[in-house]
Design a protein around this motif. Structure first.
Motif: not given
Length: 292
Positions: A177-181, A190-192
């Motif tokens: 959920a966090l990585l998707s958000w 930033w997600s990576e």
């Protein structure tokens, strides 16, 4: 014309530009007034800018006196005590566009200097006169993200909860959920970077989240950038939640956690809103090792 939110350095830059215009009897704020007004602030990256320009101050003083006057725009901008010239107005509007492009809400000195140089070719007389100045070094110093350091031992970073913003560590179960958000709101890079945090053996995932009204509005991470210890960042706040203390609380919570890990200093990696960190945690610029 209403001005956007201005950093303290930009407010000081405008004041210095006004004083230069007065001293040189300019009817409007000329683009050279704005440029040199930045250098005369002499704080943070603008101290570096001044040091780069200082060897050529006599030549620039002569340039100011010899330049053909720029026509006044006749438009009054909030925070300006004189109308800007047409050239200065173009720089001002371009700097606001740059600010918006980076999804930021405070106009800073980097936006203005970047806009100044992007439009300099429109003013051949000024462009020629400023060839004595080390443009690439000024751009590297003032318009780029910079690394800063924070001394963790100089204060207690805990803060009083106010009930409006809830700060807590991210749980391993919140990974997807966090990585998707974060990808949706702040991009894939930033997600990576945040993905690395979930490989940490530490009791806490080194990511803090901020919620308002039960909805996630921001995050701050540390020890995740290239898996380096003692490095803060990235941190992201949704535009709708800015200017409400969310960033400061996330920052302090992360710094307190790092202090409890017995870190003495923290590196703020590639910080964009430099003045925010200078004011909220007394961060200090790491000098550039060499000027290109």
């Amino acid at each position: 014309m209403k001005a956007p939110r201005l950093t303290h350095k930009v407010q000081q830059m405008i004041q210095q530009a006004h004083e230069l215009a007065e001293r040189n009897q300019h009817a409007s704020i000329q683009s050279i007034d704005l440029f040199m007004g930045a250098a005369l602030v002499r704080k943070g990256t603008l101290r570096e800018m001044h040091d780069l320009i200082e060897p050529n101050l006599d030549e620039i003083e002569g340039l100011i006196k010899s330049l053909s006057p720029e026509a006044s725009s006749g438009i009054w901008i909030e925070s300006f005590s004189k109308p800007p010239s047409l050239n200065t107005l173009k720089i001002w509007n371009a700097s606001i566009d740059i600010m918006k492009r980076y999804n930021q809400t405070f106009l800073n000195e980097g936006h203005i200097i970047k806009a100044f140089y992007s439009l300099l070719s429109d003013h051949p007389e000024l462009e020629s006169g400023l060839k004595v100045v080390r443009k690439e070094s000024i751009m590297q110093s003032v318009t780029s993200s910079r690394d800063l350091t924070v001394d963790l031992l100089n204060r207690d970073w805990s803060f009083k909860e106010d009930g409006q913003v809830e700060i807590s560590f991210v749980d391993i179960k919140e990974k997807d959920a966090l990585l998707s958000w974060s990808q949706r709101h702040f991009g894939e890079n930033w997600s990576e970077t945040l993905r690395c945090a979930f490989q940490s053996p530490a009791p806490h995932i080194p990511i803090l989240k901020a919620k308002m009204g039960g909805e996630m509005v921001g995050f701050a991470a540390y020890d995740v950038y290239m898996n380096k210890k003692g490095v803060f960042g990235p941190m992201g706040i949704l535009p709708t939640a800015r200017h409400q203390g969310v960033g400061r609380k996330l920052l302090y919570a992360a710094l307190q956690s790092m202090k409890e890990k017995r870190y003495m200093y923290v590196v703020l990696k590639e910080a964009g809103p430099i003045e925010f960190y200078e004011q909220t945690c007394n961060a200090k610029l790491i000098p550039l090792e060499d000027w290109k």
